[in-house]
Design an enzyme around this catalytic site. Structure first.
Site, PDB file in Angstrom:
ATOM      1  N   LYS A 138      13.852  -8.215  -1.472  1.00  0.00           N
ATOM      2  CA  LYS A 138      13.165  -8.445  -0.196  1.00  0.00           C
ATOM      3  C   LYS A 138      14.196  -8.730   0.887  1.00  0.00           C
ATOM      4  CE  LYS A 138       9.349 -11.290   1.682  1.00  0.00           C
ATOM      5  NZ  LYS A 138       8.413 -12.396   1.381  1.00  0.00           N
ATOM      6  N   SER A 179       3.589 -11.208   2.240  1.00  0.00           N
ATOM      7  CA  SER A 179       4.581 -10.529   3.042  1.00  0.00           C
ATOM      8  C   SER A 179       5.553  -9.658   2.244  1.00  0.00           C
ATOM      9  CB  SER A 179       5.385 -11.557   3.832  1.00  0.00           C
ATOM     10  OG  SER A 179       6.099 -12.408   2.952  1.00  0.00           O
ATOM     11  N   SER A 232       2.943 -14.911  -0.810  1.00  0.00           N
ATOM     12  CA  SER A 232       3.591 -13.632  -0.513  1.00  0.00           C
ATOM     13  C   SER A 232       4.171 -12.872  -1.696  1.00  0.00           C
ATOM     14  CB  SER A 232       4.689 -13.840   0.520  1.00  0.00           C
ATOM     15  OG  SER A 232       4.117 -13.844   1.794  1.00  0.00           O
TER      16      SER A 232
HETATM   17  N1  GLN Z   1       0.414 -14.792   4.176  1.00  0.00           N
HETATM   18  C1  GLN Z   1       0.960 -16.107   4.303  1.00  0.00           C
HETATM   19  C2  GLN Z   1       1.496 -16.316   5.686  1.00  0.00           C
HETATM   20  O1  GLN Z   1       1.385 -15.439   6.483  1.00  0.00           O
HETATM   21  C3  GLN Z   1       1.979 -16.349   3.256  1.00  0.00           C
HETATM   22  C4  GLN Z   1       3.307 -15.844   3.596  1.00  0.00           C
HETATM   23  C5  GLN Z   1       4.335 -16.096   2.543  1.00  0.00           C
HETATM   24  O2  GLN Z   1       4.020 -16.522   1.437  1.00  0.00           O
HETATM   25  N2  GLN Z   1       5.575 -15.854   2.911  1.00  0.00           N
HETATM   26  O3  GLN Z   1       2.009 -17.353   6.008  1.00  0.00           O
END
Ligand code: GLN
Length: 473
Positions: free
Chosen positions: A74, A149, A173
């Site tokens: 990532k 994400s 994410s």
């Molecule tokens: N979807 C969540 C957010 O937008 C989690 C993001 C993550 O785990 N990095 O904060």
């Protein structure tokens, strides 16, 4: 081929690491122009690294537990000398001067780092649509999001472009995109994997973890990246995680269904959870529902705590020390235009929310209340784990949604995380295992949660559900 087969074949010279790599690079070549999982590819370096592994094997030298296994990273993880963008324009020209600890560990294990995968900007999002470099597509249906994400990592594994990938999980994410793409994703216990070299989003919640096609593949990656690290003061003082192989029997295990996390779940997803419950029962697990009243409050608490921490973490992108700079006549205008043009809409929304929640006069009403809810969640989950070994729920309330379905409605996007957030707030491990398909033929994931350092039992249940899914679907 699964990860242990790759390693075995490379070690015994049945297939070279270079041949393995070539088959994955070919697949990237064939598929990624449509899926767009990768932001950067290191094919030349990867070929060299694979050759090094083959040379070592030829000379009879020791090679690591991931010898010759290609892996995607990532793009919020630092690799020395490489662009590390975090999916943001503000870092679009930033080359990391150092390696994240997980990168060093992967190299020591013999993994071949293939490239950087796409993500929502600074890991804020649930669809990868917030990447400044365009979205990634779900390999099961290109008109749908891969989740986020870590959407690039999940899609890369789902499309067989790499057998393994790393992501980060602050509120879901890793698990949510794993669920939407039909792969396995693990968020380890907070502190089990060093975050040195992970671009910080919300430091009290961020954790790095693996994606794999199978639970066993993901376990092998987790074993390679875990363990204490003097460069990360929050890393736990313990040796790398080692999974005790043996039975994946769930007989006698106490499995809790969090009743509050069954609310608002799409019917087809709920049906998969119910199917999972019945196979667990048939296999001798003691399944019961458990009420954790504070669990759904996690969402509101998270969307105050995470933005509050993000507003502080992201203050370093000021155009002065690194990353994008927009020249201006005075320094205030330089800050404003750099941040104004460098950050996307969602990141700005979070910075504003977080700054507001921390500001004097509102701190007690928002931030401090959210922290109290966090404590409530920690206590409520601790109570639940007095009576249960693991808890299960859906990973995501729905299967993968269409592009543009939620971008203009942040609240509905945030709701994607309702089941995954509590484990981040509590610092607990949790994973997503593919379990059937929805009405739209898109993958569904079951979430297995465990108390801190409960990875062994969580993975055992994960292995069981994976086997059951293979038998049923
Ligand atoms: N979807 C969540 C957010 O937008 C989690 C993001 C993550 O785990 N990095 O904060």
């Amino acid at each position: 081929m699964n990860v242990s087969e790759i390693v075995e074949k490379v070690r015994t010279k049945q297939v070279s690491a270079q041949e393995i790599l070539k088959s994955y690079l070919d697949r990237i070549d064939q598929k990624d122009f449509q899926i767009k999982a990768f932001l950067d590819l290191y094919d030349q370096q990867a070929i060299q690294d694979a050759q090094d592994i083959d040379d070592k094997v030829q000379k009879g030298q020791q090679v690591g537990p991931l010898a010759g296994v290609p892996i995607g990273i990532k793009d919020n993880l630092c690799i020395q000398g490489r662009l590390t963008t975090a999916g943001s324009k503000i870092l679009s020209n930033w080359h990391s001067p150092y390696d994240a600890t997980v990168i060093k560990k992967l190299r020591q294990a013999g993994a071949i780092i293939v490239g950087k995968t796409n993500l929502d900007e600074f890991a804020m999002g649930s669809s990868t649509e917030n990447s400044a470099f365009g979205p990634t597509c779900n390999p099961h249906n290109l008109s749908k999001v891969p989740g986020g994400s870590s959407g690039g990592s999940a899609a890369a594994v789902a499309a067989d472009m790499v057998p393994l990938a790393l992501g980060s999980d602050t509120g879901g994410s890793i698990r949510q995109p794993a669920s939407l793409c039909g792969v396995v994703g693990i968020k380890p216990t907070y502190g089990m994997v060093s975050r040195f070299g992970l671009i910080a989003f919300a430091s009290s919640l961020d954790q790095i973890g693996p994606f794999g096609k199978t639970v066993q593949d993901a376990i092998m990656a987790l074993e390679a990246i875990s363990g204490s690290d003097p460069f990360d003061s929050t890393s736990l003082d313990q040796s790398p995680f080692h999974f005790e192989q043996g039975s994946n029997s769930v007989k006698g295990l106490r499995v809790g269904i969090v009743s509050e996390l069954m609310d608002g779940i799409a019917l087809d997803v709920k049906a998969s959870v119910q199917k999972a419950i019945s196979v667990l029962e048939q296999a001798g697990a003691k399944v019961d529902t458990v009420s954790i009243p504070s669990a759904p409050l996690g969402l509101s608490a998270y969307y105050l705590i995470a933005p509050a921490e993000a507003s502080s973490n992201l203050s370093r992108y000021d155009g002065v020390r690194f990353g994008l700079r927009h020249q201006a006549d005075d320094i205030t205008t330089m800050y404003e235009t750099t941040r104004g043009q460098g950050f996307g809409a969602e990141v700005k929304r979070r910075i504003m929310l977080g700054t507001y929640a921390l500001s004097s006069g509102y701190y007690d009403a928002y931030y401090s209340k959210a922290q109290k809810i966090r404590t409530l969640i920690i206590n409520d989950f601790a109570k639940a784990y007095d009576n249960f070994d693991v808890l299960i729920s859906a990973t995501s309330p729905t299967t993968a949604f269409d592009f543009d379905a939620k971008v203009d409605d942040p609240l509905s996007m945030y709701l994607s995380d309702v089941c995954t957030i509590p484990s981040n707030l509590a610092g607990h491990p949790a994973m997503s295992v593919p379990f059937g398909k929805g009405q739209d033929s898109m993958p569904i994931g079951i979430q297995v949660m465990a108390p801190a350092l409960g990875e062994q039992v969580m993975l055992q249940v994960g292995l069981f559900l994976e086997q059951a899914a293979n038998d049923i679907f």
